[in-house]
Design a protein around this motif. Structure first.
Motif, PDB file in Angstrom:
ATOM      1  N   PRO A 363      16.058  -1.024  10.592  1.00  0.00           N
ATOM      2  CA  PRO A 363      16.741   0.139  10.011  1.00  0.00           C
ATOM      3  C   PRO A 363      15.822   1.359  10.063  1.00  0.00           C
ATOM      4  O   PRO A 363      14.643   1.255  10.415  1.00  0.00           O
ATOM      5  N   HIS A 364      16.364   2.503   9.702  1.00  0.00           N
ATOM      6  CA  HIS A 364      15.534   3.699   9.602  1.00  0.00           C
ATOM      7  C   HIS A 364      14.512   3.499   8.478  1.00  0.00           C
ATOM      8  O   HIS A 364      14.843   3.018   7.394  1.00  0.00           O
ATOM      9  N   ILE A 365      13.259   3.837   8.766  1.00  0.00           N
ATOM     10  CA  ILE A 365      12.196   3.682   7.774  1.00  0.00           C
ATOM     11  C   ILE A 365      11.518   5.037   7.604  1.00  0.00           C
ATOM     12  O   ILE A 365      10.953   5.579   8.548  1.00  0.00           O
ATOM     13  N   THR A 366      11.595   5.586   6.401  1.00  0.00           N
ATOM     14  CA  THR A 366      10.938   6.861   6.126  1.00  0.00           C
ATOM     15  C   THR A 366       9.425   6.658   6.094  1.00  0.00           C
ATOM     16  O   THR A 366       8.934   5.752   5.404  1.00  0.00           O
ATOM     17  N   PRO A 367       8.655   7.455   6.834  1.00  0.00           N
ATOM     18  CA  PRO A 367       7.193   7.257   6.893  1.00  0.00           C
ATOM     19  C   PRO A 367       6.494   7.710   5.612  1.00  0.00           C
ATOM     20  O   PRO A 367       5.768   8.707   5.592  1.00  0.00           O
ATOM     21  N   SER A 368       6.697   6.951   4.562  1.00  0.00           N
ATOM     22  CA  SER A 368       6.118   7.295   3.261  1.00  0.00           C
ATOM     23  C   SER A 368       4.615   7.051   3.215  1.00  0.00           C
ATOM     24  O   SER A 368       3.960   7.365   2.212  1.00  0.00           O
ATOM     25  N   TRP A 369       4.064   6.481   4.275  1.00  0.00           N
ATOM     26  CA  TRP A 369       2.646   6.127   4.313  1.00  0.00           C
ATOM     27  C   TRP A 369       1.760   7.278   4.807  1.00  0.00           C
ATOM     28  O   TRP A 369       0.553   7.116   4.908  1.00  0.00           O
ATOM     29  N   LEU A 370       2.346   8.403   5.139  1.00  0.00           N
ATOM     30  CA  LEU A 370       1.562   9.530   5.639  1.00  0.00           C
ATOM     31  C   LEU A 370       1.307  10.544   4.535  1.00  0.00           C
ATOM     32  O   LEU A 370       2.206  10.872   3.737  1.00  0.00           O
ATOM     33  N   THR A 371       0.096  11.062   4.483  1.00  0.00           N
ATOM     34  CA  THR A 371      -0.250  12.120   3.533  1.00  0.00           C
ATOM     35  C   THR A 371       0.330  13.440   4.037  1.00  0.00           C
ATOM     36  O   THR A 371       0.763  13.546   5.199  1.00  0.00           O
ATOM     37  N   PRO A 372       0.361  14.483   3.188  1.00  0.00           N
ATOM     38  CA  PRO A 372       0.861  15.795   3.646  1.00  0.00           C
ATOM     39  C   PRO A 372       0.134  16.311   4.880  1.00  0.00           C
ATOM     40  O   PRO A 372       0.725  17.054   5.679  1.00  0.00           O
ATOM     41  N   SER A 373      -1.113  15.919   5.070  1.00  0.00           N
ATOM     42  CA  SER A 373      -1.868  16.385   6.244  1.00  0.00           C
ATOM     43  C   SER A 373      -1.688  15.462   7.448  1.00  0.00           C
ATOM     44  O   SER A 373      -2.310  15.669   8.493  1.00  0.00           O
ATOM     45  N   GLY A 374      -0.824  14.425   7.307  1.00  0.00           N
ATOM     46  CA  GLY A 374      -0.535  13.535   8.425  1.00  0.00           C
ATOM     47  C   GLY A 374      -1.474  12.375   8.580  1.00  0.00           C
ATOM     48  O   GLY A 374      -1.458  11.678   9.604  1.00  0.00           O
ATOM     49  N   GLN A 375      -2.314  12.106   7.581  1.00  0.00           N
ATOM     50  CA  GLN A 375      -3.220  10.963   7.631  1.00  0.00           C
ATOM     51  C   GLN A 375      -2.534   9.705   7.094  1.00  0.00           C
ATOM     52  O   GLN A 375      -1.564   9.784   6.339  1.00  0.00           O
ATOM     53  N   LEU A 376      -3.049   8.529   7.498  1.00  0.00           N
ATOM     54  CA  LEU A 376      -2.477   7.259   7.054  1.00  0.00           C
ATOM     55  C   LEU A 376      -3.073   6.873   5.702  1.00  0.00           C
ATOM     56  O   LEU A 376      -4.292   6.800   5.544  1.00  0.00           O
ATOM     57  N   ASN A 377      -2.216   6.620   4.731  1.00  0.00           N
ATOM     58  CA  ASN A 377      -2.624   6.116   3.426  1.00  0.00           C
ATOM     59  C   ASN A 377      -2.283   4.634   3.381  1.00  0.00           C
ATOM     60  O   ASN A 377      -1.105   4.261   3.343  1.00  0.00           O
ATOM     61  N   THR A 378      -3.297   3.768   3.396  1.00  0.00           N
ATOM     62  CA  THR A 378      -3.048   2.333   3.513  1.00  0.00           C
ATOM     63  C   THR A 378      -2.410   1.756   2.256  1.00  0.00           C
ATOM     64  O   THR A 378      -1.666   0.761   2.341  1.00  0.00           O
ATOM     65  N   ASP A 379      -2.665   2.343   1.085  1.00  0.00           N
ATOM     66  CA  ASP A 379      -2.009   1.859  -0.135  1.00  0.00           C
ATOM     67  C   ASP A 379      -0.510   2.120  -0.068  1.00  0.00           C
ATOM     68  O   ASP A 379       0.309   1.251  -0.421  1.00  0.00           O
ATOM     69  N   ASP A 380      -0.137   3.308   0.380  1.00  0.00           N
ATOM     70  CA  ASP A 380       1.288   3.624   0.527  1.00  0.00           C
ATOM     71  C   ASP A 380       1.923   2.768   1.621  1.00  0.00           C
ATOM     72  O   ASP A 380       3.089   2.365   1.514  1.00  0.00           O
ATOM     73  N   LEU A 381       1.151   2.497   2.676  1.00  0.00           N
ATOM     74  CA  LEU A 381       1.662   1.638   3.747  1.00  0.00           C
ATOM     75  C   LEU A 381       1.955   0.250   3.203  1.00  0.00           C
ATOM     76  O   LEU A 381       2.986  -0.362   3.552  1.00  0.00           O
ATOM     77  N   LEU A 382       1.080  -0.285   2.359  1.00  0.00           N
ATOM     78  CA  LEU A 382       1.294  -1.603   1.775  1.00  0.00           C
ATOM     79  C   LEU A 382       2.580  -1.631   0.959  1.00  0.00           C
ATOM     80  O   LEU A 382       3.392  -2.563   1.091  1.00  0.00           O
ATOM     81  N   GLN A 383       2.799  -0.631   0.136  1.00  0.00           N
ATOM     82  CA  GLN A 383       4.018  -0.591  -0.673  1.00  0.00           C
ATOM     83  C   GLN A 383       5.260  -0.471   0.205  1.00  0.00           C
ATOM     84  O   GLN A 383       6.289  -1.086  -0.078  1.00  0.00           O
ATOM     85  N   ALA A 384       5.149   0.304   1.271  1.00  0.00           N
ATOM     86  CA  ALA A 384       6.287   0.438   2.191  1.00  0.00           C
ATOM     87  C   ALA A 384       6.596  -0.890   2.862  1.00  0.00           C
ATOM     88  O   ALA A 384       7.768  -1.265   3.034  1.00  0.00           O
ATOM     89  N   PHE A 385       5.541  -1.628   3.249  1.00  0.00           N
ATOM     90  CA  PHE A 385       5.765  -2.922   3.885  1.00  0.00           C
ATOM     91  C   PHE A 385       6.398  -3.912   2.918  1.00  0.00           C
ATOM     92  O   PHE A 385       7.338  -4.632   3.284  1.00  0.00           O
ATOM     93  N   LEU A 386       5.903  -3.962   1.694  1.00  0.00           N
ATOM     94  CA  LEU A 386       6.475  -4.892   0.713  1.00  0.00           C
ATOM     95  C   LEU A 386       7.946  -4.598   0.475  1.00  0.00           C
ATOM     96  O   LEU A 386       8.777  -5.511   0.397  1.00  0.00           O
ATOM     97  N   ALA A 387       8.282  -3.316   0.368  1.00  0.00           N
ATOM     98  CA  ALA A 387       9.685  -2.945   0.168  1.00  0.00           C
ATOM     99  C   ALA A 387      10.522  -3.319   1.385  1.00  0.00           C
ATOM    100  O   ALA A 387      11.653  -3.821   1.255  1.00  0.00           O
ATOM    101  N   PHE A 388       9.975  -3.065   2.562  1.00  0.00           N
ATOM    102  CA  PHE A 388      10.684  -3.411   3.803  1.00  0.00           C
ATOM    103  C   PHE A 388      10.892  -4.919   3.896  1.00  0.00           C
ATOM    104  O   PHE A 388      11.986  -5.389   4.209  1.00  0.00           O
TER     105      PHE A 388
END
Length: 517
Positions: A363-388
């Motif tokens: 499905p469409h996945i909103t890239p919630s793991w990116l910071t406003p400056s476009g960097q990868l936030n691994t904590d947010d990535l983990l939460q996104a993966f768990l939700a997915f």
């Protein structure tokens, strides 16, 4: 005239960079002197046709032989019409001989007037009798024939064999992707000869080796000599490492770089260019890579590739099937023992292909793991993966044909959405390690991930997983990573009850997030 790196068809010395074409061939001239029939098999785009064309030319120019390279490919559409296949093949052979041989060595007129089912044998008999020199025939694309057309052609060669050299070719080489036993003989190609018969007259089955590291340097040096553009030694070493000398890949990397990425010949080629070009090839999946990918669904290939990807020991697989993957160039034997994927590029291509169906199902996945400056936030990535995974993980497991590693493939499909052109996802796996390692790179973030499956009759892989991941993170030079344990036991808790994450510290002080899914 400028020369180019070649990725399609035989090389031509006037327009292509190329190594001496026969240098990688085994000693075929000895077999020809011994009046032997043989098989040359090697993966596509490794230089078989180029080498055999050159050898045929050398033999003819020596004045000792009438030697020519022909092809059986035009007979492929007539697998169950051997009489029609014979006529098409012989017509193509006459055309090839007229292009490649002097007039006095051409086959005689009306050489194909025999009864159906004997035309190839009779034609070669007539040609051998008319030729002022012993006839040597190299038959390319022989395994493009199937079923009745293939059996008929092989039987005619075998029947004429005893009449050599005065009344039949002194030597015949069959050239294709596979050894004779793997030629397709049943409708749909599901069965094989399982024996050298009806070509049990062959003396040897030989293969064409890949380039050595020195030869990769020699090939790239030709471009430097022509243009002045330098391939640094470290770039050459990177190219050999990624390709292990597979000729098509060696050429494809260089072609992508000098024609698309670095067209300014004053700019030296570095390892960074080599790695960037490999990512392009993996994503684009050109014809050569695509043809390999198509074979991954064959049951005999899946039975070997799937446990390798999962890091498990091979089951009771037939030796012929293992040899088949070696012949196709998908696997090679590690000098330290065991079968491994043939090169690092194939190692990335194979799972990349396998996750495509799952990627298309995401499905469409909103890239919630990116910071406003476009960097990868691994904590947010983990939460996104768990939700997915909570919402879509189990339904997507059926979207892949490789069920033993379905969770791994779904996770990789998710991570491909994460990198999405802004990063890379690299994979490592090997027989017997019972794991798959992933390295996600995005900007200045490197995330090491280890995937393990908790299977029936096995203990919790937590302890071994932490130790293995700790070692992997040390090699990556990072201090944190993920250990993802997929519970695939038949009595596993429901997803809602088992999906969790916790942070532990390894004995060396690295931080590991343990995800149970």
């Amino acid at each position: 005239m400028p020369r180019w790196f070649n990725t399609a068809g035989p090389c031509k010395a006037d327009i292509h960079y190329m190594l001496p074409p026969t240098v990688r061939l085994p000693n075929l001239q000895r077999l020809i002197v011994q009046q032997s029939y043989f098989v040359i098999h090697a993966p596509r785009q490794t230089g078989k046709t180029t080498a055999m064309l050159a050898l045929a030319q050398q033999l003819t120019e020596s004045g000792s032989y009438t030697a020519v390279m022909v092809s059986a490919e035009v007979g492929a559409p007539f697998s169950n019409e051997p009489e029609t296949a014979e006529l098409a093949i012989l017509d193509a052979w006459r055309a090839s001989s007229q292009l490649d041989l002097p007039d006095d060595l051409h086959p005689p007129d009306n050489w194909d007037n025999a009864q159906p089912g004997r035309r190839i044998q009779a034609a070669l008999q007539a040609w051998a009798q008319a030729s002022p020199r012993p006839l040597v025939l190299f038959i390319d694309e022989i395994d493009s024939l199937q079923d009745e057309a293939l059996i008929s052609a092989l039987r005619q060669l075998r029947d004429g064999y005893r009449s050599r050299p005065q009344h039949f070719p002194i030597s015949v080489g069959l050239i294709g992707l596979r050894d004779v036993r793997d030629y397709k003989v049943a409708s749909g190609g599901s069965n094989r000869l399982n024996t050298a018969s009806p070509f049990n007259i062959k003396v040897r089955s030989l293969t064409l080796r890949d380039f050595t590291a020195t030869e990769v340097g020699e090939l790239y040096q030709q471009h430097t000599d022509d243009t002045g553009q330098v391939f640094t030694q470290s770039a050459i070493e990177a190219a050999f490492h990624l390709t292990q000398g597979q000729p098509w890949l060696v050429n494809a990397l260089a072609k992508e770089i000098v024609e698309e990425m670095v067209t300014d010949t004053s700019v030296a080629i570095t390892p960074e260019h080599i790695h960037a070009a490999s990512e392009v090839l993996i994503r684009r999946q050109d014809t050569h890579l695509d043809s390999l990918a198509e074979k991954l669904r064959e049951p005999r290939i899946k039975a070997i590739i799937e446990p390798i990807l999962a890091g498990q020991a091979l089951g009771d697989t037939p030796s012929d099937d293992r040899q088949y993957l070696l012949d196709l160039g998908l696997l090679r034997r590690d000098p330290a023992g065991g079968l491994i994927i043939a090169n690092p590029i194939y190692r990335q291509v194979i799972p990349h292909v396998l996750v495509q169906g799952t990627q298309d199902s995401l499905p469409h996945i909103t890239p919630s793991w990116l910071t406003p400056s476009g960097q990868l936030n691994t904590d947010d990535l983990l939460q996104a993966f768990l939700a997915f995974w909570r919402q879509h993980g189990e339904p997507l497991l059926g979207s892949t044909a490789y069920h033993e590693i379905a969770p791994h493939l779904v996770l990789m499909a998710f991570l491909h959405r994460v990198v999405n052109g802004g990063g890379t996802l690299e994979r490592e796996y090997a027989i017997g390690r019972d794991r798959m390692d992933l390295c996600l790179k995005y900007g200045n973030v490197t995330l090491g991930i280890e995937l393990k499956a908790w299977r029936d009759k096995k203990g919790d892989p937590l302890e071994s997983g932490i130790k293995q991941l700790d070692s992997y993170l040390a090699r990556l030079g990072v201090n944190f990573g993920w250990l993802v344990i997929f519970d695939v036991r038949s009595k596993a808790l429901p997803m809602e009850e088992r999906l969790s994450s916790q942070v532990v510290t390894t004995e060396t002080g690295r931080s590991v997030t343990v995800v149970r899914a």
